[in-house]
Scaffold this motif. Structure first.
Motif, PDB file in Angstrom:
ATOM      1  N   ALA A 291       0.824  -1.205   0.000  1.00 49.73           N
ATOM      2  CA  ALA A 291       0.000   0.000   0.000  1.00 49.73           C
ATOM      3  C   ALA A 291       0.859   1.256   0.000  1.00 49.73           C
TER       4      ALA A 291
ATOM      5  N   TYR B  66       2.420   1.782  -3.377  1.00 49.47           N
ATOM      6  CA  TYR B  66       1.465   2.256  -4.378  1.00 49.47           C
ATOM      7  C   TYR B  66       0.885   3.623  -4.036  1.00 49.47           C
ATOM      8  N   GLY B  67       1.404   4.236  -2.961  1.00 47.72           N
ATOM      9  CA  GLY B  67       1.003   5.594  -2.631  1.00 47.72           C
ATOM     10  C   GLY B  67      -0.269   5.709  -1.836  1.00 47.72           C
ATOM     11  N   HIS B  68      -0.700   4.619  -1.183  1.00 44.25           N
ATOM     12  CA  HIS B  68      -1.964   4.645  -0.441  1.00 44.25           C
ATOM     13  C   HIS B  68      -1.780   4.303   1.034  1.00 44.25           C
TER      14      HIS B  68
ATOM     15  N   ARG C 153       2.822  -8.765  -4.784  1.00 48.07           N
ATOM     16  CA  ARG C 153       1.370  -8.670  -4.945  1.00 48.07           C
ATOM     17  C   ARG C 153       0.787  -9.862  -5.712  1.00 48.07           C
TER      18      ARG C 153
ATOM     19  N   THR D 241      -6.637  -2.667 -11.405  1.00 49.09           N
ATOM     20  CA  THR D 241      -7.308  -1.732 -10.501  1.00 49.09           C
ATOM     21  C   THR D 241      -6.864  -1.930  -9.057  1.00 49.09           C
TER      22      THR D 241
ATOM     23  N   ASP E  22      -4.868  -0.234  -7.307  1.00 50.18           N
ATOM     24  CA  ASP E  22      -4.843   1.018  -6.553  1.00 50.18           C
ATOM     25  C   ASP E  22      -6.157   1.240  -5.807  1.00 50.18           C
ATOM     26  N   GLU E  23      -7.256   0.850  -6.414  1.00 47.37           N
ATOM     27  CA  GLU E  23      -8.558   1.004  -5.777  1.00 47.37           C
ATOM     28  C   GLU E  23      -8.619   0.197  -4.486  1.00 47.37           C
TER      29      GLU E  23
ATOM     30  N   PHE F 156      -5.981  -0.752  -2.530  1.00 45.56           N
ATOM     31  CA  PHE F 156      -5.122  -0.177  -1.503  1.00 45.56           C
ATOM     32  C   PHE F 156      -5.692   1.120  -0.931  1.00 45.56           C
ATOM     33  N   SER F 157      -6.438   1.860  -1.727  1.00 43.37           N
ATOM     34  CA  SER F 157      -7.026   3.107  -1.238  1.00 43.37           C
ATOM     35  C   SER F 157      -8.091   2.855  -0.174  1.00 43.37           C
TER      36      SER F 157
END
Length: 275
Positions: free
Chosen positions: A72, A75-77, A103, A147, A149-150, A152-153
């Motif tokens: 996370a 990936y910037g989250h 991952r 997707t 990133d979705e 991890f956000s």
């Protein structure tokens, strides 16, 4: 050939090397399983991750909460926390390759021949074996998708705290993740208490260790897990094996040989780095 499951490494490569020498690990014949939390808090997270990745098909890995936290952040989250020792990985020249490999690791591994299931935190009482495998694959599919990133956000959080079959979307994925990577205590309806983190006797009223309730996984199927160092490797159940024995906190690193369930431990003799 022997199969060894090893508890939480958390960046403690040197004790792992001593443990492998002690069990006379033979890469050409033996297989290693790692019960998650490969990295973080220990002094050699980067080298540990590189070593396990280098084992290729001689190892089976499941993701733990610290592994997901690293992803996370990468990936910037996520945000680095006090005590994290992940900077070397995040700054490494092979960071992207390491993150892509990580991952693509599962949250659950089941070996039908050995009849053993491995997750980082265990298997909640409300899930069957088949259900556990299927739900883990839902999260794995998202982790390995375009997707990611979705995911991890929305990964962090303690709710929903109870499994329901009709959960959907990111709430569903977060709940599955919490059961497989963060679970310690739950109530008789498998509602999670994610705030209590110490020994068995520290449970909130109405809650108990997840393995104290009747399981829907058949008793002849052995469950191996890490995550809970305060258990000191003890569940008092012959078919449920706790393998986090607190190496990173000055305890020991433990391996379980699956063929005969014999345990091997190696004391940790290195000092944990602090930021």
């Amino acid at each position: 050939m022997a199969t060894y499951v090893i508890g939480d490494l958390q960046g403690c490569l040197e004790p792992l090397e001593r443990l492998l020498k002690h069990i006379q690990y033979q890469p050409e014949h033996d297989q290693l399983w790692f019960a998650g939390d490969l990295i973080n808090r220990g002094p050699e997270s980067l080298d540990t991750l590189r070593f396990i990745k280098s084992l290729g098909d001689k190892t089976k890995v499941v993701l733990g909460n610290h592994d997901l936290h690293l992803l996370a952040v990468s990936y910037g989250h996520g945000t680095l926390k006090k005590g994290d020792t992940l900077t070397d990985i995040l700054m490494a020249s092979d960071r992207d390759d390491l993150m892509d490999w990580l991952r693509h690791q599962p949250l659950c591994h089941y070996d039908a021949e050995l009849n053993v299931i491995m997750t980082h935190a265990g298997v909640p009482p409300c899930w069957t074996l088949d259900q556990t495998l299927a739900l883990a694959k839902e999260v794995e599919g998202k982790l390995q998708s375009d997707t990611v990133d979705e995911y991890f956000s929305a990964m962090y959080g303690n709710s929903p705290s109870k499994w329901q079959d009709d959960l959907v979307g990111l709430d569903r994925l977060r709940t599955i993740t919490n059961y497989l990577t963060r679970m310690r205590f739950c109530n008789q309806n498998s509602k999670l208490d994610l705030k209590s983190k110490e020994g068995i006797n520290t449970a909130s009223k109405g809650f108990a260790p997840w393995f104290s309730y009747p399981s829907q996984v058949p008793e002849d199927c052995h469950i191996v897990f890490g995550h809970w160092a305060a258990l000191e490797g003890k569940t008092q159940l012959k078919h449920i094996h706790a393998l986090d024995t607190g190496c990173v906190w000055g305890g020991s690193l433990t391996a379980l040989r699956l063929e005969d369930k014999e345990r091997f431990s190696m004391p940790c003799t290195i000092n944990r780095k602090t930021p």
